[in-house]
Scaffold this motif. Sequence first.
Motif, short mmCIF file in Angstrom:
data_model
loop_
_atom_site.label_atom_id
_atom_site.label_comp_id
_atom_site.label_asym_id
_atom_site.label_seq_id
_atom_site.Cartn_x
_atom_site.Cartn_y
_atom_site.Cartn_z
N ASN A 1 131.01 -37.45 3.28
CA ASN A 1 132.10 -36.84 4.03
C ASN A 1 132.10 -37.20 5.51
O ASN A 1 133.03 -36.87 6.23
N ILE A 2 131.04 -37.90 6.01
CA ILE A 2 131.06 -38.37 7.40
C ILE A 2 130.93 -39.89 7.46
O ILE A 2 130.80 -40.45 8.55
N LYS A 3 130.97 -40.54 6.29
CA LYS A 3 130.70 -41.98 6.27
C LYS A 3 131.71 -42.76 7.11
O LYS A 3 131.34 -43.72 7.80
N GLY A 4 132.98 -42.37 7.08
CA GLY A 4 133.98 -43.08 7.86
C GLY A 4 133.73 -42.97 9.35
O GLY A 4 133.67 -43.96 10.07
N LEU A 5 133.54 -41.73 9.85
CA LEU A 5 133.32 -41.50 11.28
C LEU A 5 131.98 -42.04 11.72
O LEU A 5 131.88 -42.81 12.69
N ALA A 6 130.90 -41.64 11.02
CA ALA A 6 129.55 -42.05 11.42
C ALA A 6 129.34 -43.54 11.25
O ALA A 6 128.68 -44.18 12.07
N GLY A 7 129.91 -44.10 10.17
CA GLY A 7 129.77 -45.54 9.97
C GLY A 7 130.44 -46.34 11.07
O GLY A 7 129.91 -47.36 11.52
N SER A 8 131.59 -45.86 11.55
CA SER A 8 132.26 -46.53 12.67
C SER A 8 131.41 -46.47 13.93
O SER A 8 131.31 -47.46 14.67
#
Length: 488
Positions: free
Chosen positions: A418-425
């Motif tokens: 659930n945080i992969k998009g934000l944290a990955g960026s």
Amino acid sequence: MSSRDDTEEARNELRRPFMHTGSWYRMGSRQSSMMGSSQVIKDNSISVLACVLIIALGPIQFGFTCGYSSPTQAAIIKDLGLTVSEYSVFGSLSNVGAMVGAIASGQIAEYIGRKGSLMIAAIPNIIGWLCISFAEDTSFLYMGRLLEGFGVGIISYTVPVYIAEIAPQNMRGGLGSVNQLSVTIGIMLAYLLGLFVPWRILAVLGTLPCIVLIPGLFFIPESPRWLAKMGMTDDFETSLQVLRGFETDITVEVNEIKRSVGTSTKRSSTVRFVDLKRRRYYFPLMVGIGLLVLQQLGGINGVLFYSSTIFESAGVTSSNAATFGVGAIQVVATAISTWLVDKAGRRLLLTISSVGMTISLVIVAAAFYLKEFVSHDSDMYSMLSILSVVGVVAMVVSFSLGMGPIPWLIMSEILPVNIKGLAGSIATLANWFISWLITMTANLLLAWSSGGTFTLYGLVCAFTVVFVTLWVPETKGKTLEELQALFR
């Protein structure tokens, strides 16, 4: 129908994947039954390997972009009348574009899917290479490099995430390392072709990986974990079935993924920056960012981007050929890491890699320092030149064994869904910012002091050993769902 229902239906429509999974697998299932080859497909590796081979074209493009600036430096400077500083800007602009791509990568991949994200990445790459090929001054040259970088920034996040999400847990390390292996193949191809073709033709050849990737994306399934997160249950189970084999029982894995996605969705449907201060989020993000930053601070891109210049200063007569040799060695070392990572584990390879880089950089720095005190015609000078080349090669080999492939692999494994998009960026942006800093300053630092430059890189690698020992968890043999539970 109420306006609320209309809004919900519109929202669900927007969340559909940009590129649908397709129906080729159903036909493949019927054919496999008729041909009696279902046992091969049941082994659950054929479909995943085919997907990874297609997706690997993205990292090959990534590597070709990184390697392009080394064999072309002298020719571009001569043909376009650039200064060394202007060429350094050209070399580093791919990192600037990648930072922009990194900022957008997580949200693009979350919004339209992993396949759609790669399609968007391929188009600016193709345009960028054509801009470089037809450049007559710095404007088209710089614009092309920025466009390439934007595409590479998206690729560098999306490919390891896609591979981690489709791979079985016992193959995830090896398949995840294919990402970096493909990058090294791209670098080697740029070095090799740069020996024989002019820089404009080399730029045209740089379009080929993405030209092949685009149609290939229509033949692979979307990430089942992304589909599950988007609530597309039928598509999710179909995608997982084709990845695991048409006759494989996927019930247990389906339930694990549903449970994990359900827990994450229930905990926080929209994650904000303020939520990242919670340990279940900040610790995996800290590990991911730390590894990706230290990967670049060790100076690897400074060495790879300007390896021809480094070998010239070391006294090597055929610097471009030596550069290709380094690229070939890097491919072999990364292939060994790909084979070892699911056997030896991530932490052990990271430790061996960072220790080896530290020792290698100390050797290179000492060789450059000592060369200042001996005659250029002496045997000692020749021996020190050989020693510096050996040290650079050993550094690249050490990097390829662990610090090259594993930081991207671990980042894709440990970030909660659930945080992969934000944290990955954020993690990808940090990596590309440091990469830009290194490539922008490498030529200037080498002109200041070769020995001093390699000493600075060596100190970073020594700190990396400490970082891995204290904070990096072992992820070998664990499912992505087990890793998420580890940080709760």
